[in-house]
Design an enzyme around this catalytic site. Structure first.
Site, PDB file in Angstrom:
ATOM      1  N   ASP A  25      -0.298   4.427   0.815  1.00 41.77           N
ATOM      2  CA  ASP A  25      -0.587   5.525   1.770  1.00 41.77           C
ATOM      3  C   ASP A  25       0.085   5.206   3.206  1.00 41.77           C
ATOM      4  O   ASP A  25       0.561   4.169   3.630  1.00 41.77           O
ATOM      5  CB  ASP A  25      -2.249   5.516   2.077  1.00 41.77           C
ATOM      6  N   ASP A  62       6.470   1.012   6.939  1.00 45.62           N
ATOM      7  CA  ASP A  62       5.163   0.565   6.784  1.00 45.62           C
ATOM      8  C   ASP A  62       4.553   1.298   5.302  1.00 45.62           C
ATOM      9  O   ASP A  62       4.171   2.369   5.671  1.00 45.62           O
ATOM     10  CB  ASP A  62       4.165   0.812   7.896  1.00 45.62           C
ATOM     11  N   HIS A 105       0.836  -1.261   0.071  1.00 41.00           N
ATOM     12  CA  HIS A 105       0.091   0.093   0.003  1.00 41.00           C
ATOM     13  C   HIS A 105       0.664   1.243   0.088  1.00 41.00           C
ATOM     14  O   HIS A 105       2.053   1.202   0.532  1.00 41.00           O
ATOM     15  CB  HIS A 105      -0.892  -0.083   1.065  1.00 41.00           C
ATOM     16  N   HIS A 128       3.853   3.744  12.430  1.00 39.95           N
ATOM     17  CA  HIS A 128       2.842   4.570  12.816  1.00 39.95           C
ATOM     18  C   HIS A 128       3.347   5.579  13.829  1.00 39.95           C
ATOM     19  O   HIS A 128       2.691   6.543  14.131  1.00 39.95           O
ATOM     20  CB  HIS A 128       1.599   3.914  13.374  1.00 39.95           C
ATOM     21  N   GLU A 139      -4.943   1.701   2.367  1.00 40.63           N
ATOM     22  CA  GLU A 139      -5.019   0.671   3.189  1.00 40.63           C
ATOM     23  C   GLU A 139      -5.403   1.108   4.679  1.00 40.63           C
ATOM     24  O   GLU A 139      -5.882   0.417   5.352  1.00 40.63           O
ATOM     25  CB  GLU A 139      -3.622   0.133   2.820  1.00 40.63           C
ATOM     26  N   GLU A 140      -4.713   2.169   5.128  1.00 40.14           N
ATOM     27  CA  GLU A 140      -4.458   2.707   6.490  1.00 40.14           C
ATOM     28  C   GLU A 140      -5.760   3.331   6.993  1.00 40.14           C
ATOM     29  O   GLU A 140      -5.876   3.082   8.249  1.00 40.14           O
ATOM     30  CB  GLU A 140      -3.540   3.967   6.691  1.00 40.14           C
ATOM     31  N   GLU A 186       3.978  -6.415   4.386  1.00 43.45           N
ATOM     32  CA  GLU A 186       4.054  -5.513   5.303  1.00 43.45           C
ATOM     33  C   GLU A 186       5.135  -5.903   6.472  1.00 43.45           C
ATOM     34  O   GLU A 186       5.613  -6.667   6.266  1.00 43.45           O
ATOM     35  CB  GLU A 186       2.522  -5.878   6.131  1.00 43.45           C
TER      36      GLU A 186
END
Length: 389
Positions: free
Chosen positions: A76, A106, A74, A360, A138-139, A166
Site C-alpha cells: 500500500d 516507499d 508492503h 509520502h 502498513e501505512e 523500507e
C-alpha cells in the site's frame, strides 16, 4: 512476463494501492507471475477479503521450506490528494537518473527489485529457502502483516531472519520506535450556552485530556529515558486530529480526537497507555459526572506496531552489515513491520533502496543507482544461503 526491476516497478506503480483501495489486482499479478516460475503463493486475506497479503517460498535445493530469509515489503501507498505532482503519480516517469511515481521509494522499488531477481534466485543451489512476504495496510497501522504472521506461526513455519526493504539508502537500520494510535470520544451533555450549568462541555473536557497528554510528552522530553542513536531520542506523544461542537451557542455533547505515541524500544506501550487511562478514570470522569451522571469517555486503539531493536549478535544483522560493509548504528523514529516480525520470533533488520525524506511527498522517486545497489545486495543475500565451495 516482467523481467527487469524497471518493468516490475512500472507495473507496480500503475496500481493505485492507496490504503483506502484494494490491493488485490497487484497481489494477483504477482501471484500469477510467480506461478509462471512454478512458485505457488499463499494469500492471506483481510476480513472483508478486499485486500490480501502474499507469501511465497523459493525452496532450498532439496525442496526444504523451513528456515532461510524472508524479504518483506508492503504494497500500500499513501494518498496523493492535494499534492503538487509534476507527472502522473501512477505512471512511472524517468528523469535525471531516477524513477518518479507514488511508492517508488516507499516501497515498491524494493519489491520490484526482488521480483525481478526471482529467476536468478531459482537458479542458485541454496541450502536454505528464500521467502517473499508482501503485505497490505502498513501505512494505516501495520494491519495486514499480523494476519500473515499469525497464519505462518499456526502452520509451523520457521524463518531465520527478515529484511524489511523500507527506504534506508541501502544502509542498515537496526531499531525503530513503536507506534500506538488511539481515538478518544468524549460524551458530555448538550445545553444552550446561556444555560451553561445545565450542560457538560465535551470539548472542554477533551481539552483537559489533551493537555494531560502534552504533559506526559513533556515529561518524556525533559526526563527521558533517552537513546541518542535516534534522531528524536525520546518517546513522543501528540494529538493530531480533533472535531466537536455544532454551533457557537450550544454546549457540545461530543468531541472526538486522535492521538499517538511513539515509544522507544524497551518502553512498554501498555504502561504509557495506562497513564492516560488513569487520568481519565481518576480525574476527568469524576469531574464530568458531577455535572452529568451519564458522561463517559471512550478510548479505542486504532493501530499498534511494536518497536524494533535488532541484536548485533543476530545472524541477519551480521549478514546485512557484511554485505553492505555498513557498521554504523542507525535507529529511526518511524515505525515499520520489522517490529512485528521480531515479535513473531524472526530476527529482523531494515535495508532498502531510496530515501525516507522523499517518501509520502509529491514527486516521490527512487534513484536508479539505489535499485542497482539493492539488486547487488539481494543477489549476495541469496548467495549467502548457498553452500560454500
Amino acid at each position: 512476463m516482467n523481467t527487469t526491476a524497471h518493468d516490475w516497478l512500472r507495473t507496480l506503480v500503475a496500481f493505485d494501492t492507496t490504503s483506502r483501495n484494494s490491493n488485490l489486482h497487484l497481489i494477483e499479478t504477482v501471484r500469477d507471475a510467480l506461478n509462471q516460475h512454478g512458485l505457488p503463493s499463499t494469500l492471506y486475506y483481510s476480513s472483508d477479503r478486499t485486500k490480501a497479503n502474499l507469501f511465497a517460498t523459493l525452496p532450498a535445493q532439496n525442496g526444504g521450506t523451513q528456515g532461510g530469509i524472508v524479504l518483506s515489503g508492503h504494497t500500500d501507498v499513501v494518498p496523493v490528494d492535494g499534492q503538487d505532482w509534476h507527472s502522473d503519480p501512477f505512471t512511472l516517469t524517468e528523469k535525471d537518473g531516477a524513477w518518479y511515481g507514488r511508492g517508488t521509494a516507499d516501497m515498491k522499488g524494493f519489491i520490484a527489485t526482488a521480483l525481478s531477481l526471482v529467476p536468478e534466485f531459482l537458479a542458485m543451489p541454496r541450502q536454505k529457502p528464500l521467502h517473499l512476504a508482501l503485505s497490505y495496510d502498513e501505512e494505516v497501522g501495520c494491519l495486514g502483516a499480523p494476519v500473515m504472521l499469525k497464519a505462518l506461526q499456526e502452520q509451523g513455519q520457521h524463518i531465520d531472519g527478515c529484511v524489511v526493504g523500507e527506504p534506508t539508502g541501502m544502509q542498515v537500520v537496526v531499531a525503530h520506535k513503536g507506534i500506538n494510535a488511539y481515538q478518544c470520544h468524549v460524551h458530555g451533555h448538550a445545553a444552550h450556552s446561556s444555560l451553561t450549568p445545565q450542560g457538560c462541555n465535551a470539548i472542554e473536557y477533551a481539552a483537559q485530556l489533551i493537555c494531560r497528554i502534552r504533559e506526559i510528552a513533556e515529561q518524556f522530553k525533559q526526563q527521558g529515558p533517552y537513546d541518542r542513536a535516534f534522531d528524536v531520542p525520546y518517546t513522543t506523544m501528540t494529538t493530531n486530529m480533533i472535531a466537536g461542537g455544532i454551533a457557537l451557542n450550544t454546549i457540545p455533547d461530543t468531541c472526538q480526537f486522535s492521538y499517538e505515541f511513539r515509544n522507544l524500544p524497551g518502553m512498554r506501550a501498555q504502561t504509557i497507555a495506562e497513564q492516560v487511562e488513569h487520568y481519565v478514570q481518576e480525574v476527568l470522569l469524576p469531574r464530568m459526572r458531577s455535572e452529568y451522571q451519564d458522561a463517559r469517555i471512550e478510548i479505542t486503539s486504532l493501530a499498534s506496531a511494536p518497536a524494533l531493536e535488532a541484536s548485533e549478535q543476530d545472524a541477519i544483522t551480521a549478514l546485512a552489515r557484511a554485505l553492505t560493509k555498513d557498521t554504523t548504528t542507525r535507529k529511526v523514529a518511524y515505525a515499520t513491520e520489522a517490529g512485528l516480525f521480531q515479535q513473531a520470533g524472526i530476527p529482523s533488520i531494515i535495508c532498502g533502496p531510496g530515501h525516507i525524506q522523499v517518501a509520502h511527498k509529491a514527486n516521490e522517486y527512487v534513484e536508479m543507482a539505489q535499485i542497482q545497489a539493492c539488486a547487488v545486495f539481494l543477489r549476495q543475500l541469496s548467495h549467502s544461503l548457498c553452500p560454500t565451495a
